[in-house]
Design a protein around this motif. Structure first.
Motif, mmCIF file in Angstrom:
data_model
loop_
_atom_site.group_PDB
_atom_site.id
_atom_site.type_symbol
_atom_site.label_atom_id
_atom_site.label_comp_id
_atom_site.label_asym_id
_atom_site.label_seq_id
_atom_site.Cartn_x
_atom_site.Cartn_y
_atom_site.Cartn_z
ATOM 1 N N TRP A 1 -8.953 8.374 -4.291
ATOM 2 C CA TRP A 1 -7.984 7.283 -4.417
ATOM 3 C C TRP A 1 -6.828 7.743 -5.282
ATOM 4 N N THR B 1 1.144 -2.573 -3.505
ATOM 5 C CA THR B 1 1.323 -1.130 -3.708
ATOM 6 C C THR B 1 2.351 -0.495 -2.787
ATOM 7 N N GLU C 1 -9.246 -1.861 -4.609
ATOM 8 C CA GLU C 1 -9.238 -2.321 -3.219
ATOM 9 C C GLU C 1 -10.421 -1.752 -2.450
ATOM 10 N N GLN C 2 -10.715 -0.475 -2.630
ATOM 11 C CA GLN C 2 -11.835 0.146 -1.919
ATOM 12 C C GLN C 2 -13.158 -0.504 -2.304
ATOM 13 N N THR D 1 -1.925 2.990 3.612
ATOM 14 C CA THR D 1 -3.384 3.090 3.644
ATOM 15 C C THR D 1 -4.058 1.843 3.077
ATOM 16 N N ALA D 2 -3.310 1.024 2.358
ATOM 17 C CA ALA D 2 -3.872 -0.229 1.845
ATOM 18 C C ALA D 2 -4.160 -1.213 2.978
ATOM 19 N N SER E 1 -5.831 1.186 -5.926
ATOM 20 C CA SER E 1 -6.473 1.522 -4.649
ATOM 21 C C SER E 1 -7.991 1.645 -4.813
ATOM 22 N N TYR F 1 1.557 1.091 -0.162
ATOM 23 C CA TYR F 1 0.891 2.190 0.536
ATOM 24 C C TYR F 1 0.368 1.702 1.887
ATOM 25 N N PHE G 1 -2.927 -6.097 -0.983
ATOM 26 C CA PHE G 1 -2.787 -4.803 -1.641
ATOM 27 C C PHE G 1 -1.636 -3.987 -1.065
#
Length: 158
Positions: free
Chosen positions: A108, A52, A116-117, A56-57, A113, A54, A48
């Motif tokens: 999110w 993405t 992913e969560q 935070t991924a 995302s 990001y 992820f």
């Protein structure tokens, strides 16, 4: 003529037939399952992040490394099994809570995302459920027994 398995400290799939029987899921004991769950979470985080961009991924990667590390520590030093597995299940529980809270509160940024969560929560949740199964497996059946991390009907001959 049978197959000879040479046991090394790096061969995590070796099962000593005289060792204490452990709770297993699909033939894997809890430390081995923790390593697999950790690898799945790590792969999820890397995939992820690559998709993405990001940072935070990468949370699943952090959780995955901690879970797999706890599983590896349990295999490398069996005397730390209970502590290592408690750490692994604590990290899994935190990943489930973080994933579900993030998903349910709408914090999110993209649908990716959110996915992913939810995937992180599902993987961590599976690990927590397996850990609870292991707890029930070692739970005393009478007041005279003690909690064990596995059960053994075989006496060790030294």
């Amino acid at each position: 003529m049978g197959i000879t398995i040479v046991k090394t400290r790096y061969n995590i799939l070796y099962v000593n037939p005289r060792a204490m029987s452990r709770y297993t899921v699909a033939g894997f004991n809890m430390p081995q399952l923790s390593i697999m769950i950790g690898a799945m979470m790590s792969t999820l985080g890397i995939a992820f992040f690559a998709t993405t961009g990001y940072v935070t991924a990468l949370f699943p990667l952090l959780f995955g490394v901690l879970i797999a590390g706890a599983g590896g520590a349990s295999i490398a030093k069996p005397s730390l099994n209970a502590l290592s597995m408690h750490i692994a299940f604590l990290v899994s529980s935190i990943s489930v809570l973080l994933g579900m809270i993030t998903a349910l509160t709408g914090s999110w940024v993209t649908t990716t995302s959110l996915i992913e969560q939810l995937m992180m929560s599902a993987i961590g949740g599976g690990h927590v459920v397996a850990g609870y199964g292991a707890y029930l497996y070692g739970k005393p059946t009478t007041g005279d027994e003690v909690q064990t991390c596995g059960k053994s009907d075989v006496e060790e001959l030294e």
